[in-house]
Design an enzyme around this catalytic site. Structure first.
Site, mmCIF file in Angstrom:
data_model
loop_
_atom_site.group_PDB
_atom_site.id
_atom_site.type_symbol
_atom_site.label_atom_id
_atom_site.label_comp_id
_atom_site.label_asym_id
_atom_site.label_seq_id
_atom_site.Cartn_x
_atom_site.Cartn_y
_atom_site.Cartn_z
ATOM 1 N N GLY A 1 -91.427 -34.548 -58.415
ATOM 2 C CA GLY A 1 -90.509 -35.289 -57.541
ATOM 3 C C GLY A 1 -91.076 -36.689 -57.342
ATOM 4 C CD GLU B 1 -101.220 -26.814 -42.587
ATOM 5 O OE1 GLU B 1 -100.537 -27.558 -41.860
ATOM 6 O OE2 GLU B 1 -101.245 -26.910 -43.818
ATOM 7 C CG HIS C 1 -100.540 -30.995 -43.221
ATOM 8 N ND1 HIS C 1 -99.720 -29.888 -43.192
ATOM 9 C CD2 HIS C 1 -99.843 -31.944 -43.904
ATOM 10 C CE1 HIS C 1 -98.586 -30.151 -43.801
ATOM 11 N NE2 HIS C 1 -98.632 -31.414 -44.247
HETATM 12 C C1 DGY Z 1 -94.467 -33.856 -45.026
HETATM 13 O O1 DGY Z 1 -93.896 -34.804 -44.454
HETATM 14 O O2 DGY Z 1 -93.859 -32.876 -45.414
HETATM 15 C C2 DGY Z 1 -95.927 -33.977 -45.263
HETATM 16 O O3 DGY Z 1 -96.497 -32.732 -45.472
HETATM 17 C C3 DGY Z 1 -96.609 -34.746 -44.156
HETATM 18 O O4 DGY Z 1 -97.932 -35.047 -44.491
#
Ligand code: DGY
Length: 336
Positions: A157, A268, A287
């Site tokens: 993507g 998480e 993250h």
């Molecule tokens: C998202 O926006 O999906 C990302 O994981 C953020 O870091």
């Protein structure tokens, strides 16, 4: 008409709050932490719109009580935390922000790649704990060169393409796997398609940049990890559940692969007793791939703009459930 009521589930950038406050009454959950589920449910009961983050789950339980809700805007690219089917059935518009974090996440993916390959975090820990006793030694802290190596990208993507562009500049050979083959991108970026099993076998580094869907859930498990080169590295910046974490721990312990760099995890925040924490051949980050000043500001502003678009009766650029327009046409959700 009364001003729309908007719930914002976290402390976010002021510029985004200003945009919303110009036209709407905003209730802010003024915290760094996500609201407990019960608070989220209660808060959405009388709201027309919600600006949420990827750690807020919008499921049937939330939607059942949120009878006025017209739009849910997530300040993220990923949207696996929202039940799109349930939202659509109730006429709730759902939007995300797919494009503004592309560069930030691509840059971070390569930072992870460099960190794990060149052992930067491990070396930093080594030095700080006072273990650096010999000034320079020919065989010390060796890692693979990046240039000339093969990078396998899973999911081509926007982020996958941005990673590919940068990797080509670093002199890497880039192969990719995605659900659909992209001949135009292959020609433009000089990348080649491989079926997954070939990509796993050929790559020196693998970057996961695919969305979490039922098809990608645990797509990298024991058989896939066993088919990678023992000298290879896995980098995950997508979603933790794309990898079977238990199998990954085994792979790292038993040397099926050389190392991993992970920004996302099955659970998480990561539990302090997670075995990954004790491993030297792993780089772990909380993250934060999109955590640049620029990306996060744009992310918040776009998420706010998406709410305003729907409330103005205009389809936002990133409507995730366009079928909703048949359930509840835009004229019916218009408030501004
Ligand atoms: C998202 O926006 O999906 C990302 O994981 C953020 O870091």
């Amino acid at each position: 008409m009364a001003r729309p009521r908007v719930y914002v589930s976290r402390r976010i950038q002021d510029s985004a709050l200003r945009l919303l406050r110009e036209h709407c009454d905003v209730e802010l959950y003024d915290s760094e932490c996500p609201p407990p589920k019960s608070v989220l449910v209660k808060s959405l009961e009388d709201k027309d719109a919600a600006l949420i983050l990827l750690s807020d789950t919008i499921d049937r339980e939330v939607l059942d009580k949120a009878e006025r809700l017209r739009v849910v805007s997530t300040m993220s690219a990923g949207y696996d935390h929202i039940d799109l089917k349930e939202a659509t059935a109730r006429g709730v518009y759902v939007t995300n922000v797919p494009s503004v974090l592309t560069d930030a996440v691509a840059e971070f993916s390569l930072a992870l790649l460099f960190s794990v390959a060149r052992r930067i975090v491990e070396a930093d820990r080594f030095l700080r704990r006072g273990s650096w006793k010999i000034a320079w030694s020919p065989m010390f802290m060796l890692g693979p060169e990046i240039s000339g190596k093969t990078l396998g990208i899973i999911g081509l993507g926007a982020i996958g393409k941005a990673v590919a562009t940068r990797a080509r500049c670093l002199g890497m050979r880039v192969i990719y796997f995605s659900r659909t083959r992209k001949p135009d991108v292959e020609a433009e970026l000089g990348v080649s398609y491989r079926p997954l099993k070939d990509l796993l076998r050929e790559s020196d580094f693998i970057i996961l940049s695919t969305a979490l869907t039922p098809e990608t859930f645990k797509m990298i498990g024991e058989p896939e990890l066993r088919s990678m080169k023992p000298s290879s590295y896995l980098i995950n910046i997508s979603r933790g559940a794309v990898v079977d974490e238990k199998a990954l721990v085994k792979a790292l312990k038993e040397g099926w692969i050389a190392g991993a760099a992970l920004d996302v995890f099955e659970k998480e925040p990561l539990d302090p007793d997670n075995p990954l924490i004790g491993m030297d051949n792993v780089v772990l980050t909380p993250h934060m791939a999109s955590a640049t000043f620029e990306a996060r500001r744009r992310l918040a502003e776009k998420a706010a703009e998406n709410i305003l678009s729907v409330l103005r009766g205009q389809a936002p650029p990133s409507l995730l459930n366009p079928e909703v327009m048949r359930v509840k046409p835009l004229e019916m959700v218009k408030m501004l």
